[in-house]
Enzyme design. Structure first.
Site, PDB file in Angstrom:
ATOM      1  N   ASN A 169      45.231  42.943  39.711  1.00 27.66           N
ATOM      2  CA  ASN A 169      46.159  41.525  37.999  1.00 27.66           C
ATOM      3  C   ASN A 169      45.950  40.906  37.712  1.00 27.66           C
ATOM      4  O   ASN A 169      46.711  40.445  36.897  1.00 27.66           O
ATOM      5  CB  ASN A 169      46.275  40.969  39.615  1.00 27.66           C
ATOM      6  CG  ASN A 169      44.592  40.068  40.110  1.00 27.66           C
ATOM      7  OD1 ASN A 169      43.137  40.723  40.437  1.00 27.66           O
ATOM      8  ND2 ASN A 169      44.472  38.599  40.366  1.00 27.66           N
ATOM      9  N   GLY A 245      38.213  40.607  43.667  1.00 26.60           N
ATOM     10  CA  GLY A 245      38.882  41.689  44.494  1.00 26.60           C
ATOM     11  C   GLY A 245      38.491  40.673  45.872  1.00 26.60           C
ATOM     12  O   GLY A 245      38.394  39.855  46.409  1.00 26.60           O
ATOM     13  N   SER A 246      39.004  42.004  46.716  1.00 22.30           N
ATOM     14  CA  SER A 246      39.336  41.543  48.196  1.00 22.30           C
ATOM     15  C   SER A 246      38.676  40.824  48.833  1.00 22.30           C
ATOM     16  O   SER A 246      37.243  41.368  48.258  1.00 22.30           O
ATOM     17  CB  SER A 246      40.638  42.575  49.280  1.00 22.30           C
ATOM     18  OG  SER A 246      38.926  43.276  49.013  1.00 22.30           O
ATOM     19  N   THR A 247      38.016  39.624  49.195  1.00 21.01           N
ATOM     20  CA  THR A 247      37.289  39.459  50.952  1.00 21.01           C
ATOM     21  C   THR A 247      36.636  40.697  52.104  1.00 21.01           C
ATOM     22  O   THR A 247      35.865  41.128  52.069  1.00 21.01           O
ATOM     23  CB  THR A 247      37.724  38.191  51.554  1.00 21.01           C
ATOM     24  OG1 THR A 247      37.965  37.341  50.852  1.00 21.01           O
ATOM     25  CG2 THR A 247      36.503  38.216  52.276  1.00 21.01           C
ATOM     26  N   GLU A 248      37.769  41.710  52.140  1.00 22.81           N
ATOM     27  CA  GLU A 248      37.318  42.773  52.560  1.00 22.81           C
ATOM     28  C   GLU A 248      35.966  43.702  52.218  1.00 22.81           C
ATOM     29  O   GLU A 248      35.206  44.130  52.404  1.00 22.81           O
ATOM     30  CB  GLU A 248      38.531  43.520  53.214  1.00 22.81           C
ATOM     31  CG  GLU A 248      37.896  45.416  53.761  1.00 22.81           C
ATOM     32  CD  GLU A 248      39.170  45.509  54.506  1.00 22.81           C
ATOM     33  OE1 GLU A 248      39.308  46.306  55.314  1.00 22.81           O
ATOM     34  OE2 GLU A 248      40.129  45.275  54.223  1.00 22.81           O
ATOM     35  N   GLY A 250      34.511  42.945  49.164  1.00 25.27           N
ATOM     36  CA  GLY A 250      33.308  42.498  48.906  1.00 25.27           C
ATOM     37  C   GLY A 250      32.315  41.844  49.559  1.00 25.27           C
ATOM     38  O   GLY A 250      30.862  42.180  49.976  1.00 25.27           O
ATOM     39  N   GLU A 267      34.198  37.156  43.466  1.00 29.22           N
ATOM     40  CA  GLU A 267      34.858  36.314  43.591  1.00 29.22           C
ATOM     41  C   GLU A 267      35.904  36.798  43.997  1.00 29.22           C
ATOM     42  O   GLU A 267      36.963  38.227  43.801  1.00 29.22           O
ATOM     43  CB  GLU A 267      35.099  36.244  41.983  1.00 29.22           C
ATOM     44  CG  GLU A 267      36.103  35.069  41.559  1.00 29.22           C
ATOM     45  CD  GLU A 267      38.045  36.099  41.784  1.00 29.22           C
ATOM     46  OE1 GLU A 267      38.362  35.523  42.685  1.00 29.22           O
ATOM     47  OE2 GLU A 267      38.328  35.806  40.312  1.00 29.22           O
ATOM     48  N   CYS A 301      44.264  35.178  43.347  1.00 28.85           N
ATOM     49  CA  CYS A 301      43.858  34.709  44.142  1.00 28.85           C
ATOM     50  C   CYS A 301      43.735  32.818  44.735  1.00 28.85           C
ATOM     51  O   CYS A 301      43.381  33.116  45.394  1.00 28.85           O
ATOM     52  CB  CYS A 301      42.042  35.170  44.623  1.00 28.85           C
ATOM     53  SG  CYS A 301      41.113  35.668  42.800  1.00 28.85           S
ATOM     54  N   GLU A 478      31.593  32.112  37.907  1.00 23.42           N
ATOM     55  CA  GLU A 478      31.851  32.623  36.587  1.00 23.42           C
ATOM     56  C   GLU A 478      32.605  32.088  35.168  1.00 23.42           C
ATOM     57  O   GLU A 478      32.286  30.896  35.797  1.00 23.42           O
ATOM     58  CB  GLU A 478      32.786  33.894  36.747  1.00 23.42           C
ATOM     59  CG  GLU A 478      32.588  35.104  37.154  1.00 23.42           C
ATOM     60  CD  GLU A 478      33.731  36.097  37.415  1.00 23.42           C
ATOM     61  OE1 GLU A 478      33.649  37.518  37.013  1.00 23.42           O
ATOM     62  OE2 GLU A 478      34.913  35.817  37.522  1.00 23.42           O
TER      63      GLU A 478
END
Length: 498
Positions: A169, A245-248, A250, A267, A301, A478
């Site tokens: 994104n 990226g996505s929590t999943e 991560g 993140e 996000c 970051e």
């Protein structure tokens, strides 16, 4: 008013005319498997070009090159100001090629030029900011209380090989975040850009070489997260993973890191609350509410997708927001009048529209938006800016990250209750408050369990300001001095002076 499409930058056109390769140890090479993947223009669905599909063997080669560059050769011997000068040269080259990069990003990602141009500018600023940090990374002299004449001090040292995994994104800016602070602190990097949007990251590799970074300091291996990304995460010679990226995913990275206690900074997703009080400047609040969630077609996000509006103005505000978004033109990002570009893929479009259907089934009211008709937009992965009213905080659309241009409106009466509702989420990345009462603004901002809060504005970022999330929105930060902490080890040294 008639609009015209901006012609593709000549260098960008030249770049995509030749199938690209991956960068390993200073060489542009094919994947070991010989496989290639297509990258498509989300505005049309057409194939732009192909890139190598990196796999386990390619990651192994890239990590070996990064390890060697970290331990041998010119990189570990460089003085801090020399690293800073390389980063400044890198920034100058990116700035000189700004149009090419914004055009490549719009072509590959679909975002309007106004957005991709701002991301290029932010990336240049980020490189220059961290170039300045190279000569300012210091340790401490500590007055210890042990017996004898003992001198104790600390050093800040690079961690080693950093695996950077970036999303689709905001591919350019996210890649810069995985390069600037790690390189400033003396690490080496293996980048795994999102397979849907690899082009600007691969072009960055050419600038890395042109700037004069030693071979192996930066390596770029495109490929799927499930293969190349997983191989990077699990590799025993990678000292840290920096992932956006996505929590999943991560969570999967955290599990993979356990085998060798690899450091991670993550993140991840968000479901940010944006709170509008009746005393807010109305027009400012209306603009903020729209921009908070529809920026980058909602593919952010930090999107303020849970909109809490005080009851006194709720009905009017939601109606006006729906009318306001009708002026947001959807279209190709190269059209100067476009406000919202396409979503990244047909899969993402179907996912977003699926959430809208779920919301309607659960009792939400569609004020505006949804799927464009064939007559409006025949091609591309478009979803209209969508406003849903009469939503409750326990609905699926108010709990799960949609990652598209969809906002859910909920009324409130009491400040303490709306704070509780805002915090009733597994996420904690962003949040917003609109009010002219500064005491109320600070009360809400201080109470929100989230890493970033904007008061009477939204979406502001700066290289000097730390960025990251609470709860399942991530680990670490970051930007700013926090990023220096994320990419250095602290060593304590004891000296007996007797």
């Amino acid at each position: 008013m008639q609009t015209t499409l901006t012609s593709l930058n000549a260098n960008a056109a030249k770049f995509i005319a030749t199938p690209r390769k991956m960068l390993i140890n200073g060489q542009w090479v094919e994947a070991a498997s010989g496989k290639r993947i297509e990258t498509k223009n989300p505005a049309t669905g057409e194939v732009i070009t192909t890139v190598p599909e990196g796999g386990v063997e390619d990651i192994n080669r890239a990590v070996a090159a990064a390890r060697k560059a970290f331990e041998e050769g010119p990189w570990p011997k460089m003085k801090p100001n020399e690293r800073g000068n390389l980063l400044l040269k890198f920034a100058d080259l990116l700035e000189a090629n700004a149009e090419e990069f914004s055009h490549l990003e719009t072509l590959d990602n679909g975002a309007p030029l106004s957005i991709t141009e701002s991301f290029v500018s932010l990336s240049v600023d980020n490189l220059r900011y961290f170039a300045g940090w190279t000569t300012k990374i210091t340790g401490e002299t500590i007055p210890v209380s042990v017996p004898g004449n003992i001198f104790n001090y600390t050093r800040r040292e690079p961690i080693g090989v950093i695996g950077g995994i970036t999303p689709w994104n905001g591919p350019l800016y996210m890649a810069i975040l995985k390069l600037s602070a790690p390189l400033a602190t003396g690490n080496t990097v293996v980048l795994n850009p999102a397979s849907l949007t690899p082009l600007t990251v691969l072009r960055l590799g050419e600038l890395v070489q042109e700037a004069g970074f030693p071979d192996g300091v930066v390596n770029i291996v495109p490929g799927s997260g499930s293969i190349a990304g997983a191989a990077l995460t699990e590799h025993p010679n990678v000292d840290k993973i920096s992932f956006t990226g996505s929590t999943e995913v991560g969570k999967q990275i955290i599990r993979s890191s356990a085998d060798n206690v690899k450091k991670v900074s993550l993140e991840l997703g968000g479901k940010s609350a944006h709170i509008i009080f009746a005393d807010a400047d109305y027009e400012t609040a209306l603009q903020n509410a729209a921009n908070a969630v529809f920026f980058n077609s909602g593919q952010a996000c930090i999107a303020g997708s849970r909109l809490f509006v005080e009851n006194k103005i709720y009905d009017k505000f939601m109606s006006d927001l729906a009318e306001y978004t009708k002026n947001f033109k959807l279209g190709n990002g190269f059209d100067q009048s476009t406000i919202l570009g396409p979503l990244i893929s047909e899969k993402q479009k179907n996912s977003v529209l699926g959430y809208v259907d779920i919301g309607l089934q659960e009792g939400a009211e569609l004020l505006v938006g949804g799927n464009p008709t064939e007559a409006e937009l025949a091609n591309g992965y478009y979803v209209k800016p969508t406003v849903l009213a009469n939503v409750s905080n326990d609905m699926t659309i108010a709990r799960e990250e949609i990652f598209g241009p969809v906002v859910t409106g909920m009324p409130f009466n009491d400040i303490d209750k709306v704070i509780r509702l805002a915090n009733q989420t597994e996420y904690g990345l962003g949040g917003g408050v609109c009010t002219t009462d500064i005491r109320k603004a600070h009360k809400v901002a201080n109470a929100m369990r989230t890493g970033n809060v904007w008061i009477n504005t939204y979406n502001l970022l700066d290289p000097a300001s730390p960025y990251g999330g609470y709860k399942q929105s991530g680990l670490g930060r970051e930007n700013g001095s926090a990023a220096i902490d994320m990419f250095t080890e602290t060593k304590s040294i004891w000296v007996n002076l007797d």
